[in-house]
Scaffold this motif. Structure first.
Motif, PDB file in Angstrom:
ATOM      1  N   VAL A  13       0.926  -1.269   0.147  1.00  0.00           N
ATOM      2  CA  VAL A  13       0.053   0.137  -0.210  1.00  0.00           C
ATOM      3  C   VAL A  13       0.515   1.528  -0.387  1.00  0.00           C
ATOM      4  N   ALA A  14       0.713   1.909  -0.568  1.00  0.00           N
ATOM      5  CA  ALA A  14       1.982   3.810  -1.120  1.00  0.00           C
ATOM      6  C   ALA A  14       0.634   4.537  -0.662  1.00  0.00           C
ATOM      7  N   ARG A  15       0.774   4.925   0.776  1.00  0.00           N
ATOM      8  CA  ARG A  15      -0.180   5.872   1.784  1.00  0.00           C
ATOM      9  C   ARG A  15       0.996   7.247   1.127  1.00  0.00           C
ATOM     10  N   TYR A  16      -0.272   8.220   0.550  1.00  0.00           N
ATOM     11  CA  TYR A  16      -0.352  10.222   0.460  1.00  0.00           C
ATOM     12  C   TYR A  16      -0.875  10.624   1.698  1.00  0.00           C
ATOM     13  N   ASP A  17      -0.143  11.612   2.508  1.00  0.00           N
ATOM     14  CA  ASP A  17      -1.398  11.739   3.656  1.00  0.00           C
ATOM     15  C   ASP A  17      -1.286  14.019   3.418  1.00  0.00           C
ATOM     16  N   ARG A  18      -2.673  14.294   2.988  1.00  0.00           N
ATOM     17  CA  ARG A  18      -1.925  15.682   2.823  1.00  0.00           C
ATOM     18  C   ARG A  18      -3.237  16.470   3.994  1.00  0.00           C
ATOM     19  N   PRO A  19      -2.467  17.375   4.630  1.00  0.00           N
ATOM     20  CA  PRO A  19      -3.597  17.978   4.948  1.00  0.00           C
ATOM     21  C   PRO A  19      -3.771  19.300   4.235  1.00  0.00           C
ATOM     22  N   LEU A  20      -5.175  19.371   3.996  1.00  0.00           N
ATOM     23  CA  LEU A  20      -5.435  21.042   3.486  1.00  0.00           C
ATOM     24  C   LEU A  20      -6.670  21.852   4.234  1.00  0.00           C
ATOM     25  N   LYS A  21      -6.631  23.091   3.793  1.00  0.00           N
ATOM     26  CA  LYS A  21      -7.155  23.796   4.405  1.00  0.00           C
ATOM     27  C   LYS A  21      -8.258  24.508   3.948  1.00  0.00           C
ATOM     28  N   HIS A  22      -8.917  23.131   3.253  1.00  0.00           N
ATOM     29  CA  HIS A  22     -10.447  23.164   2.842  1.00  0.00           C
ATOM     30  C   HIS A  22     -11.699  22.194   3.831  1.00  0.00           C
ATOM     31  N   SER A  23     -12.984  22.850   3.339  1.00  0.00           N
ATOM     32  CA  SER A  23     -13.688  21.774   4.185  1.00  0.00           C
ATOM     33  C   SER A  23     -13.422  20.701   3.375  1.00  0.00           C
TER      34      SER A  23
END
Length: 166
Positions: A13-23
């Motif tokens: 499994v390849a996992r990308y975590d992207r914190p976003l400043k959007h709802s």
């Protein structure tokens, strides 16, 4: 940041975590509404947005060919998982006080020469999606893809060495 690639039962499994400043709602719309989806992943088109529904992949090779991909898991504003060739892709959204966390997982049955291309493609697509959410339209940056492709080739090679040594 490079996706984290892990060996799991049945593959990787390849996992990308992207914190976003959007709802969550805004990010969900970008993942599921065709007019927004086309701006960051122009190959995809949602046909039936439900578990068991279909997302079409346009080959964009001049043949007019599409591949139907089944939606395997669907929880509105939370989870969208669908077939990706022999593998699958899963988007998860988690609300945060200042926006949300987008987690993209690609479940990979076998590492191949194409794996690093897919991983760098998803990496750059996440960058394009982030720009879109910020109100900036961005063409797919081939130069960035090439840069990330070199890094993902090394990461995949490391996983193959680990697997071989096991």
């Amino acid at each position: 940041m490079l996706a984290v690639i892990e060996k799991v039962e049945g593959g990787y499994v390849a996992r990308y975590d992207r914190p976003l400043k959007h709802s969550v709602e805004k990010v969900w719309a970008a993942l599921t509404e065709n007019d927004k989806l086309a701006k960051w992943m122009s190959n995809l088109q949602v046909e039936e947005l439900r578990k068991g529904g279909t997302i079409k992949f346009d080959m964009k090779d001049g043949s007019g060919s599409f591949i139907d991909m089944e939606i395997l898991d669907f929880q509105e504003y939370s989870v969208l998982e669908y077939e990706w060739g022999k593998d699958r892709v899963r988007f998860e959204l988690y609300p945060k006080p200042d926006g949300c966390l987008l987690v993209l997982k690609e479940f990979i049955s076998t590492l191949t020469d194409h794996t690093s291309k897919d991983l760098s493609g998803w990496h750059v697509c996440m960058d394009v999606l982030s720009a879109l959410l910020e109100g900036r339209y961005m063409e797919f940056p081939k130069g960035e893809w090439e840069k990330w492709h070199e890094k993902y080739k090394l990461a995949v090679k490391e996983m193959q060495i680990i697997e071989y040594d096991s």
